[in-house]
Design a protein around this motif. Structure first.
Motif, PDB file in Angstrom:
ATOM      1  N   THR A 398      13.162   1.110  -7.912  1.00  0.00           N
ATOM      2  CA  THR A 398      11.800   0.945  -8.441  1.00  0.00           C
ATOM      3  C   THR A 398      10.718   1.403  -7.460  1.00  0.00           C
ATOM      4  O   THR A 398       9.585   1.664  -7.864  1.00  0.00           O
ATOM      5  CB  THR A 398      11.545  -0.529  -8.809  1.00  0.00           C
ATOM      6  OG1 THR A 398      11.784  -1.346  -7.655  1.00  0.00           O
ATOM      7  CG2 THR A 398      12.458  -0.966  -9.952  1.00  0.00           C
ATOM      8  N   PHE A 399      11.074   1.525  -6.160  1.00  0.00           N
ATOM      9  CA  PHE A 399      10.057   1.943  -5.172  1.00  0.00           C
ATOM     10  C   PHE A 399      10.238   3.415  -4.846  1.00  0.00           C
ATOM     11  O   PHE A 399      11.335   3.880  -4.550  1.00  0.00           O
ATOM     12  CB  PHE A 399      10.173   1.123  -3.890  1.00  0.00           C
ATOM     13  CG  PHE A 399       9.178   1.537  -2.843  1.00  0.00           C
ATOM     14  CD1 PHE A 399       7.839   1.152  -2.941  1.00  0.00           C
ATOM     15  CD2 PHE A 399       9.578   2.339  -1.773  1.00  0.00           C
ATOM     16  CE1 PHE A 399       6.927   1.549  -1.978  1.00  0.00           C
ATOM     17  CE2 PHE A 399       8.652   2.746  -0.814  1.00  0.00           C
ATOM     18  CZ  PHE A 399       7.316   2.355  -0.911  1.00  0.00           C
ATOM     19  N   LEU A 400       9.148   4.155  -4.920  1.00  0.00           N
ATOM     20  CA  LEU A 400       9.143   5.577  -4.566  1.00  0.00           C
ATOM     21  C   LEU A 400       7.805   5.899  -3.916  1.00  0.00           C
ATOM     22  O   LEU A 400       6.749   5.445  -4.374  1.00  0.00           O
ATOM     23  CB  LEU A 400       9.347   6.446  -5.812  1.00  0.00           C
ATOM     24  CG  LEU A 400       9.341   7.961  -5.582  1.00  0.00           C
ATOM     25  CD1 LEU A 400      10.511   8.377  -4.687  1.00  0.00           C
ATOM     26  CD2 LEU A 400       9.406   8.706  -6.921  1.00  0.00           C
ATOM     27  N   ALA A 401       7.838   6.694  -2.842  1.00  0.00           N
ATOM     28  CA  ALA A 401       6.620   7.116  -2.131  1.00  0.00           C
ATOM     29  C   ALA A 401       6.749   8.582  -1.776  1.00  0.00           C
ATOM     30  O   ALA A 401       7.839   9.173  -1.860  1.00  0.00           O
ATOM     31  CB  ALA A 401       6.418   6.262  -0.877  1.00  0.00           C
ATOM     32  N   TRP A 402       5.641   9.175  -1.364  1.00  0.00           N
ATOM     33  CA  TRP A 402       5.698  10.575  -0.944  1.00  0.00           C
ATOM     34  C   TRP A 402       6.778  10.740   0.120  1.00  0.00           C
ATOM     35  O   TRP A 402       6.868   9.964   1.078  1.00  0.00           O
ATOM     36  CB  TRP A 402       4.367  10.999  -0.330  1.00  0.00           C
ATOM     37  CG  TRP A 402       3.186  11.019  -1.264  1.00  0.00           C
ATOM     38  CD1 TRP A 402       3.162  10.747  -2.588  1.00  0.00           C
ATOM     39  CD2 TRP A 402       1.853  11.331  -0.877  1.00  0.00           C
ATOM     40  NE1 TRP A 402       1.905  10.859  -3.088  1.00  0.00           N
ATOM     41  CE2 TRP A 402       1.069  11.229  -2.053  1.00  0.00           C
ATOM     42  CE3 TRP A 402       1.239  11.688   0.335  1.00  0.00           C
ATOM     43  CZ2 TRP A 402      -0.312  11.473  -2.036  1.00  0.00           C
ATOM     44  CZ3 TRP A 402      -0.133  11.935   0.343  1.00  0.00           C
ATOM     45  CH2 TRP A 402      -0.892  11.819  -0.827  1.00  0.00           C
ATOM     46  N   GLU A 479       4.367   2.357  -9.648  1.00  0.00           N
ATOM     47  CA  GLU A 479       3.481   3.481  -9.345  1.00  0.00           C
ATOM     48  C   GLU A 479       3.810   4.034  -7.983  1.00  0.00           C
ATOM     49  O   GLU A 479       3.997   3.278  -7.006  1.00  0.00           O
ATOM     50  CB  GLU A 479       2.009   3.040  -9.402  1.00  0.00           C
ATOM     51  CG  GLU A 479       1.491   2.848 -10.803  1.00  0.00           C
ATOM     52  CD  GLU A 479      -0.015   2.716 -10.834  1.00  0.00           C
ATOM     53  OE1 GLU A 479      -0.675   2.950  -9.790  1.00  0.00           O
ATOM     54  OE2 GLU A 479      -0.550   2.381 -11.903  1.00  0.00           O
ATOM     55  N   VAL A 480       3.911   5.367  -7.918  1.00  0.00           N
ATOM     56  CA  VAL A 480       4.321   6.017  -6.668  1.00  0.00           C
ATOM     57  C   VAL A 480       3.246   5.791  -5.604  1.00  0.00           C
ATOM     58  O   VAL A 480       2.033   6.024  -5.838  1.00  0.00           O
ATOM     59  CB  VAL A 480       4.572   7.517  -6.896  1.00  0.00           C
ATOM     60  CG1 VAL A 480       4.927   8.197  -5.569  1.00  0.00           C
ATOM     61  CG2 VAL A 480       5.698   7.696  -7.919  1.00  0.00           C
ATOM     62  N   ALA A 481       3.697   5.369  -4.438  1.00  0.00           N
ATOM     63  CA  ALA A 481       2.765   5.070  -3.349  1.00  0.00           C
ATOM     64  C   ALA A 481       2.406   6.312  -2.566  1.00  0.00           C
ATOM     65  O   ALA A 481       3.188   7.252  -2.480  1.00  0.00           O
ATOM     66  CB  ALA A 481       3.393   4.024  -2.426  1.00  0.00           C
ATOM     67  N   TYR A 482       1.206   6.290  -1.957  1.00  0.00           N
ATOM     68  CA  TYR A 482       0.814   7.395  -1.086  1.00  0.00           C
ATOM     69  C   TYR A 482       1.707   7.374   0.149  1.00  0.00           C
ATOM     70  O   TYR A 482       2.165   6.325   0.603  1.00  0.00           O
ATOM     71  CB  TYR A 482      -0.649   7.253  -0.644  1.00  0.00           C
ATOM     72  CG  TYR A 482      -1.625   7.470  -1.755  1.00  0.00           C
ATOM     73  CD1 TYR A 482      -2.057   8.753  -2.093  1.00  0.00           C
ATOM     74  CD2 TYR A 482      -2.134   6.383  -2.490  1.00  0.00           C
ATOM     75  CE1 TYR A 482      -2.958   8.953  -3.118  1.00  0.00           C
ATOM     76  CE2 TYR A 482      -3.035   6.575  -3.508  1.00  0.00           C
ATOM     77  CZ  TYR A 482      -3.455   7.873  -3.822  1.00  0.00           C
ATOM     78  OH  TYR A 482      -4.361   8.062  -4.836  1.00  0.00           O
TER      79      TYR A 482
END
Length: 483
Positions: A398-402, A479-482
């Motif tokens: 569930t966690f995704l970031a650049w 929501e994808v994190a910066y």
């Protein structure tokens, strides 16, 4: 045991202990171990295969105490008595070829006392046990006072004034690849009535039987019941309970049983004072009233309930009938009749293939492993997968970031043969619409700047030798994190 049933049980026992049949009186040592019966035969001599007898009854008086009676094709109109202590096999030429017809003149076959009777490859029909005495009003098709086995046998269109329209049993009954259908009882057990008897059914069907009292399909009073890879369908009772099966005391074990379309005012499968009911991999659907009502003894250990499903949740997980997609009762490439699961049934592939419930065969004798799928089905009939079908959704973190890479788990698929997965990652706005991300055909995905404030999911299709599946979608990331 109910008083009326106890009365019949006692009368049958007395008759078994006091009656010395004509078959037994005529026996002598040195008789042949195998005799033959044919429509063109004559009731004389030793019934040798080269000179067969005309009737089964005559042949039973000629065969050795532990012998085989082989019956050729044809319709034999007689009421057969198997004498006290005989341990015989009656072997036909096929259930649709050899027919024993009771002419509505009593039970078709009466097995006296504590012998052993094996029936195979024949049909039992047109029996009508409706005499003056209670003992003559039970077991329209078969009265089994000793151990009985049925293999590839049809017991159909028989009737009894009291118990057991198709069959009454007092010892052990083992039924394999057989059918009990369209029988009628005035009391309990339209298809089968067992009194303190051990009842074992494998790869068999009990269908369209009826009774005036509980136990439209099967009634077992105080004996254990084991049913595996079998179908109980379309039975009915006017007694308001147990249209499919009534277990009164004793123990009940069901494995991969389909109980469908039975009609009565209360539960299709009912039991009182049951010792640790054990029900697994079974399907209950389309029954009038509740699906199950198994009442355990106060001192019974916890019951076993695993991978079962029913319309109302009384036996296992509640599954709406529309999602079961159960097909009509049909031959399905077997002598016995069963219900297949349709292409859209969510019960296809509901059990992981590594579970012991996927060992063995289905009602047709098809190995549940032979389809090559990673799952097997609930119920008596194992479907053969064609196009792959998703049975457990794909999963992603569930966690995704650049700059962070995640990997998709393709989920579970019901499919035969080699399966190839195709991946397409999608970017979704908070409002919901999703678009496919170009060049994202790997099981891995790395967060990028355009993903910011969006959700990511993966769409997967599976392809085997039959074609390509409908797409299956994973969960959404947060929501994808910066970066």
């Amino acid at each position: 045991m109910k008083p009326l049933v106890r009365k019949v049980f006692g009368i049958v026992l007395v008759a078994a202990c006091t009656l010395l049949s004509t078959a037994t009186q005529a026996r002598a040592d040195g008789q042949p171990s195998e005799v033959a019966v044919a429509m063109t035969g004559v009731d004389s001599g030793d019934c040798a295969p080269s000179a067969p007898c005309r009737t089964v009854g005559f042949a039973l008086r000629r065969v050795a105490q532990s012998g085989i009676v082989r019956v050729g094709p044809g319709r034999y109109r007689e009421n057969v008595v198997v004498g006290e202590g005989q341990q015989v096999s009656i072997v036909g030429a096929g259930a649709l070829a050899t027919v024993l017809d009771g002419q509505r003149a009593g039970s078709v076959i009466t097995q006296e006392s504590w012998g052993t009777l094996s029936l195979s490859d024949l049909s039992i029909t047109n029996g009508h046990a409706n005499g003056v005495d209670d003992v003559d009003r039970v077991g329209g098709g078969i009265v089994a006072l000793g151990d009985l086995s049925l293999t590839r046998v049809w017991v159909s269109y028989n009737a009894a004034g009291n118990l057991g329209g198709g069959l009454l049993a007092l010892r052990t009954v083992t039924m394999t690849d057989s059918v009990v259908a369209h029988n009628v009882a005035g009391w309990h057990g339209g298809g089968i009535a067992a009194l303190r008897a051990s009842l074992i059914l494998r790869r068999s069907t009990v269908a369209q039987n009826s009774s005036s009292r509980p136990g439209g399909g099967i009634y077992n009073d105080a004996g254990p019941t084991t049913i595996e890879d079998s179908t109980i369908s379309g039975n009915s009772t006017q007694g308001g309970d147990a249209s499919a099966l009534l277990q009164d005391h004793g123990r009940i074990e069901l494995r991969h049983v389909t109980v469908a379309g039975n009609h009565g005012g209360s539960a299709a499968v009912s039991g009182t004072h049951i010792w640790r009911p054990d029900v697994r991999g079974s399907l209950f659907t389309g029954n009038a009233g509740a699906d199950c009502d198994l009442r355990e003894r106060p001192d019974s250990p916890d019951h076993v309930d695993e991978y079962n499903t029913s319309d109302d949740g009384t036996c296992g997980t509640a599954t709406p009938a529309g999602q079961t997609d159960l097909q009509p009762l049909s031959d399905n490439e077997t002598l016995t009749r069963s219900h297949a699961l349709g292409e859209h049934s969510i019960l296809r592939g509901a059990i992981p293939i590594t579970h012991t419930l996927c060992d063995g065969t289905d009602q047709r004798g098809l190995s549940r492993h032979s389809t090559g799928a990673a799952y097997c089905d609930i119920g008596a009939h194992q479907s053969i997968p064609t196009l792959p079908r998703n049975v457990a959704a794909p999963v992603i973190p569930t966690f995704l970031a650049w700059g962070l890479t995640i990997t998709a788990d393709p989920g579970g698929w019901y499919a035969a043969g080699d399966v190839h997965y195709t991946y397409a990652w999608q970017r979704c706005t908070p409002a919901g619409p999703c678009t496919t991300i170009p060049n994202s055909d790997s099981p891995h995905y790395t967060g990028d700047v355009p993903d910011s404030e969006h959700h990511i999911r993966v769409m997967i299709t599976a392809t085997n030798g039959h074609g390509t599946s409908a797409p299956a979608y994973s969960n959404l990331t947060d929501e994808v994190a910066y970066g």
